[in-house]
Each structure stands twice: as structure tokens, then as C-alpha cells.
Design a protein around this motif. Sequence first.
Motif, short mmCIF file in Angstrom:
data_model
loop_
_atom_site.label_atom_id
_atom_site.label_comp_id
_atom_site.label_asym_id
_atom_site.label_seq_id
_atom_site.Cartn_x
_atom_site.Cartn_y
_atom_site.Cartn_z
N TYR A 89 0.82 -1.21 0.00
CA TYR A 89 0.00 0.00 0.00
C TYR A 89 0.85 1.26 0.00
O TYR A 89 0.47 2.28 -0.57
N GLN A 90 2.02 1.19 0.67
CA GLN A 90 2.93 2.34 0.65
C GLN A 90 3.35 2.65 -0.78
O GLN A 90 3.35 3.81 -1.21
N GLU A 91 3.68 1.62 -1.52
CA GLU A 91 4.10 1.81 -2.90
C GLU A 91 2.94 2.26 -3.78
O GLU A 91 3.10 3.13 -4.63
N MET A 92 1.75 1.69 -3.57
CA MET A 92 0.57 2.08 -4.36
C MET A 92 0.25 3.55 -4.15
O MET A 92 -0.05 4.28 -5.11
N ARG A 93 0.30 4.02 -2.90
CA ARG A 93 0.01 5.42 -2.60
C ARG A 93 1.02 6.35 -3.26
O ARG A 93 0.68 7.40 -3.80
N GLU A 94 2.28 5.95 -3.21
CA GLU A 94 3.33 6.78 -3.79
C GLU A 94 3.16 6.85 -5.31
O GLU A 94 3.31 7.92 -5.91
N ARG A 95 2.84 5.72 -5.93
CA ARG A 95 2.65 5.72 -7.38
C ARG A 95 1.42 6.53 -7.78
O ARG A 95 1.42 7.22 -8.80
N LEU A 96 0.37 6.46 -6.97
CA LEU A 96 -0.83 7.25 -7.24
C LEU A 96 -0.51 8.74 -7.16
O LEU A 96 -0.98 9.55 -7.98
N SER A 97 0.30 9.11 -6.18
CA SER A 97 0.72 10.50 -6.05
C SER A 97 1.52 10.94 -7.27
O SER A 97 1.33 12.05 -7.79
N GLN A 98 2.38 10.06 -7.78
CA GLN A 98 3.18 10.39 -8.96
C GLN A 98 2.30 10.49 -10.20
O GLN A 98 2.56 11.32 -11.08
N LEU A 99 1.27 9.66 -10.27
CA LEU A 99 0.32 9.76 -11.39
C LEU A 99 -0.37 11.12 -11.38
O LEU A 99 -0.52 11.77 -12.42
N ASN A 100 -0.81 11.56 -10.20
CA ASN A 100 -1.45 12.88 -10.09
C ASN A 100 -0.50 14.00 -10.47
O ASN A 100 -0.89 14.97 -11.12
N ALA A 101 0.75 13.87 -10.03
CA ALA A 101 1.75 14.89 -10.36
C ALA A 101 1.99 14.97 -11.86
O ALA A 101 2.06 16.05 -12.44
N LYS A 102 2.12 13.80 -12.49
CA LYS A 102 2.35 13.77 -13.94
C LYS A 102 1.15 14.32 -14.70
O LYS A 102 1.29 15.05 -15.69
N LEU A 103 -0.06 13.99 -14.25
CA LEU A 103 -1.27 14.48 -14.89
C LEU A 103 -1.38 15.99 -14.74
O LEU A 103 -1.69 16.70 -15.71
N SER A 104 -1.11 16.51 -13.54
CA SER A 104 -1.17 17.95 -13.30
C SER A 104 -0.17 18.70 -14.18
O SER A 104 -0.49 19.71 -14.79
N GLU A 105 1.05 18.17 -14.25
CA GLU A 105 2.08 18.79 -15.08
C GLU A 105 1.68 18.79 -16.55
O GLU A 105 1.86 19.79 -17.26
N SER A 106 1.09 17.70 -17.01
CA SER A 106 0.70 17.59 -18.41
C SER A 106 -0.41 18.58 -18.76
O SER A 106 -0.40 19.20 -19.82
N LEU A 107 -1.37 18.73 -17.86
CA LEU A 107 -2.49 19.65 -18.11
C LEU A 107 -2.01 21.10 -18.15
O LEU A 107 -2.44 21.89 -18.98
N GLN A 108 -1.09 21.44 -17.23
CA GLN A 108 -0.60 22.82 -17.18
C GLN A 108 0.29 23.15 -18.37
O GLN A 108 0.33 24.30 -18.81
N GLY A 109 0.99 22.16 -18.87
CA GLY A 109 1.90 22.43 -19.98
C GLY A 109 1.42 21.88 -21.31
O GLY A 109 2.24 21.55 -22.18
N MET A 110 0.10 21.76 -21.48
CA MET A 110 -0.44 21.12 -22.68
C MET A 110 -0.02 21.83 -23.97
O MET A 110 0.27 21.18 -24.98
N SER A 111 0.02 23.15 -23.95
CA SER A 111 0.38 23.88 -25.17
C SER A 111 1.82 23.56 -25.59
O SER A 111 2.12 23.38 -26.77
N ILE A 112 2.73 23.47 -24.62
CA ILE A 112 4.13 23.15 -24.91
C ILE A 112 4.25 21.70 -25.38
O ILE A 112 5.00 21.38 -26.31
N ILE A 113 3.49 20.81 -24.73
CA ILE A 113 3.51 19.39 -25.11
C ILE A 113 3.10 19.22 -26.57
O ILE A 113 3.75 18.50 -27.34
N GLN A 114 2.02 19.89 -26.95
CA GLN A 114 1.54 19.75 -28.32
C GLN A 114 2.47 20.47 -29.31
O GLN A 114 2.70 19.99 -30.42
N MET A 115 3.01 21.61 -28.88
CA MET A 115 3.89 22.37 -29.76
C MET A 115 5.14 21.57 -30.12
O MET A 115 5.57 21.53 -31.28
#
Length: 597
Positions: free
Chosen positions: A198-224
Motif C-alpha cells: 500500500y505504501q508503494e501504491m500510494r506513492e505511485r498514485l501521487s506520482q500519477l497525479n503529479a504527472k497528470l497535473s504537469e501535463s495539463l498545465q503544460g499542454m500547449s508546450i507538449i503539443q507544440m
Amino acid sequence: MESPPVLNAKEQRSVLFRLLAYAKPHMKMISIAFGFLLLATAGDVLGPILVKIFIDDYLREGIFPFQPLMLLGSAYIGIQILNVLVSYFQLLKFQEIALKIIQQMRIDVFTKVQQLGLKYFDKTPAGSLVSRVTNDTEAIKDMFVSVIATFIQSGILLFGIFVAMFFLNVKLALFTMLILPFIVLIMSLYRKLSSRFYQEMRERLSQLNAKLSESLQGMSIIQMFRQEERLKREFGEINDQHFEAGMRNIKADGLLLRPAVDLVYILALIIVLSFFGITSFDSTVEIGVLYAFINYLDRFFEPVNNMMMRLSLYQQAIVAASRVFKLLDEKELAPEQTETETDKITVGKIEFKDVSFSYDGKRDVLKNISFTVNSGETIAFVGHTGSGKSSIINLLMRFYEFERGEILIDDHSIKNYPVKELRDKMGLVLQDPFLFYGTIADNIRLHNQSLDEEDIRQAAEFVQADAFIRKLENGYGHKVTERGSTFSSGQRQLIAFARTIATNPKILVLDEATANIDTETEEAIQVALAKMRQGRTTIAIAHRLSTIQDADQIIVLHHGEIVERGTHQELISQQGLYQKMYLLQNGSVERLEDVVG
């Protein structure tokens, strides 16, 4: 990617006790819930005894007196009905307590986030923080909703069942207790294994949220830059790690939660049936007692299975709570003030005395910075990227703590002013202004209730923003999308100017405020800036040197040190770094000769 550290037994107990401390304000409601819990448990224990009495005293003897049987049957039915009602209210109360606890915990976490210094946010992904406030607190809620109540109810029920067993047959009850070590062993093994998963699952879920948040904020750069596949691959790798941790946990659940307990149940059943089989050679078997024991075995393993099933929720909650408490214990707070009620900013004079500063404690980004800005003057900082311009503003705004040198406002240390005084008397305009979801009026007011509609309108008129705002649908009530994405950079900047000027600050801080403006609003911005600076002490960071030529003092920074200072004309005549920067921006020696001449 490294696996997160696993909590040991001592750390888990510490987290549990800290979680239980959140229940203290609700002790009265908890007492009521426990009262219902005891009543429900008593009903579960008494039911089989009533059936045993019916079988042994009436059914086996073939005696069916109406009144005693009616009382016995009524008591049994009454207990079952009462049990349903009591269980409902018990569950309702525990749910209410859990929701109130999580409500308070989320407020505590959100409040803590507001108190953290910018240094913490520099190294922590936003998605990870979101995961702490939402996913982790939701996991903790499950513990208060079902785990604690189930463990207590099951513990009381198990105690009641053993009391009833000893009441029926002491020797058989002692034999039955042989199964307890096996159950404790299974629970201990499961808790140890699942904690890691569960410790590992929680940490990976946190990393998923971080990656998703970063992707949404930088969507214009990602697509560019066509980075969709790379982000998809990175997200997929983290998602795979989360899946693998989940599968390892499912395997442990599948082996230890039910099959292992069922095996112990079969062992207990064999013990009971063997006991009655052996004793039947010497004495008559009491069918009622046999029924009661078999029934109690079923009822015994029902709470055991409930506890085992809830262990997974318990482990998730403990792991989630440890992450939440780690955030609550974070020491990287915003700089503290030694507040003095008499210290008020009245003039706006600013003085830096031999200030040195490092973000990481190893490399100084500012080295012995000293300068003075008198009331109403404008000082500008120029220099290449990384020269320390923004760091000066970060220290002045008290976003970061400094230990070497002094920063004075009106001849008092900046550390002695109340935070409210600093924020009220200092206005900040950034290169990329942040607009909040809401209306234009909300963004100018920023929930400062002392500002009425007229104040907002006057602030907008002052900075030349009123003209474009009135052309919008609903004017000042026009809806602002997230970060103001539907406005041009110049329009966003004008709204930020209005927000700043509405507070009537004594000190104005401009961090590359004209760097991203469009030509359509450049003239309006320049006029607004000139009006805003009048009568105010102004500190400006500028990339475009043409915007700060009229500053009373220009300081040139290089690798964190002041290498030149003076007015525009003085710096040009020095033929140093400032002159080179000016030539690069204007592109010709002839232009320089015109200026000097």
C-alpha cells in the motif's frame, strides 16, 4: 524509480494514535455510537442462547407450553428487530463522526499548505499535494467509517462469544481457543506484507497525479513540441508500477484474507465435531449445545473475516495518514515575523545592507547586495538570466528567509513588520499575472470586502483597463476562465495592475511586468505604469531596457553581484555591461551615439 520507505510497527502505532487524537472533540457522539454498538453485539450473542434453550428444554423434550414459547419467540424476534435498528443508528453515527474528522483534517492540510514557504513548492509537484488533500484523506475516512467500528464491534462480539461458549461448555471452549494463535499469525503476516504494497501504491498514485497535473498545465508546450508520446510513455511506466503494486497486494489478499481464515474455520469445526463425537460414547449429546457451538463458530469467524477484510482498508489508511502527517509536520514554512505592533510602513524607503542569499545553502545567488531606494524613487535591476534579479524581490516580499545582511523598510528590519502590514503596503505585478476562476471584479477585489464596485471601477480606470472591460459581455461581471486563458497577455496584465493599485500600496514591485505584453495594449500598459509609479517607491526588474530609462537608479547584476549602478546616461557613458546589453537590444552603434550625443 525507487520504492518508498516502509513504515515499521512503531511508526504505524504512532500514526494510529495521532489519527485517533482527531476523534477527541467528538467523544460524546462516539459514546452514543458505542452504546448502540454494545446493544447490537449483545443481540448477536443472545440469539443462539435463546435457540439453544428452545431446542434442549422444549423441542427435545416434546413440551410446547404456549406462554413460555411465546415469550421466547417474542424475545428472539424482538432482539433481531432491535438489532437492525441499533445497527442502523450505530453505522449512521460512525459515518457522521468520520466525515467530521476528515472535514477537519482536510482543513488542517489545506491551511498547512497555505503556510508553507515557496522553497517547499520549488521541490514538490503540485499533483502530489493534491493527492494528499484528496485521495489520502479519502482513504483515512474509510478507516473511521468502517475499520475502527468493525474492529471494536468484532472484538466485543468475539469476547461475548467466548463468554457464551464457556457458559455452555468450559472444556470445549478451551479447545476452541487453540485457533486464536493461527488467526493472530495470519493477521500479523498480512499487515506486514500489505503495508509495503500500500505504501508503494500510494506513492505511485501521487506520482500519477503529479504527472497528470504537469501535463495539463503544460499542454500547449507538449503539443507544440510533439511530446505526447513521451508523456504517454512516462505516464504508462508509473501506471504500470501502480498496477504491479496493486497485483502484489491482491495476491496477498487472495491468500490471507479469506482462504487462510476459512482453513482455520474448518480446523475449528473439526475440533467441535470431534469433541461431540468422542463424548457421545460416554454421555448424551445435547443438540442445543451442539447447535449453539456451531452457530457461535460461524458468528466467531464472521467478525474475524470482517476484521481481515478491513485490514486492507486499515493499512491503506495508515499509509495515507503517514503521508498526510508528513505534510502537516513539514518545517519548510514561510518566513516568520518578529511582529511589533508599532512598526508601520509610512514612507516606503527601502534599504539592503550586505545581503547574501542561497536557495540550497551551498551556492550564493546574491552576494553582498547593498542599495537604498528613497520614498517615491524608482530603482531598476537589469542583468542576464540567473544574475539574481528575482531573488532580490523574493527576499523583499518575504517569500524566502535570509540570514546574512539586513533588509530595512523605513529604517526598520523587514522581519519586524506584521505579515499583513507588508502585504497591504506592497504591491506585486509579475511577468505572467495569475487570474483566478471567477469574474473580473473578483480578480481585482480578490475577496477584499472593503473594496466596493466603485473602488474596483476606479482602479481599472486608473490603469487604463476600464476601456476593454466595458466592451466585454457583462463588463466587470465577465467570467474569467482558469488562469485567464481567454484574455490577451496585455489584458491580463492590465487586470493585474488594477488588482495591485486597488490596494493603494506604498511600495510597488514590478517583476518583468512588460515582458509579455502585446503591441495592442503596450501603450496603455506604459501609461498605466507611469501613473502607478507616481508617489510610490518602485522596484522594477526589466528585460527591455527602454522601459526603465527614466529610473532614478539602475543596478546591473552579474552572477549575484552588483557590477554597475547609476542612471541610464551614466551607465551608457561607463561603457560596461549595461552598454553592451543596450547595444544588443538596439542593434547599432549609431543608435548609441544618438543617445549619448
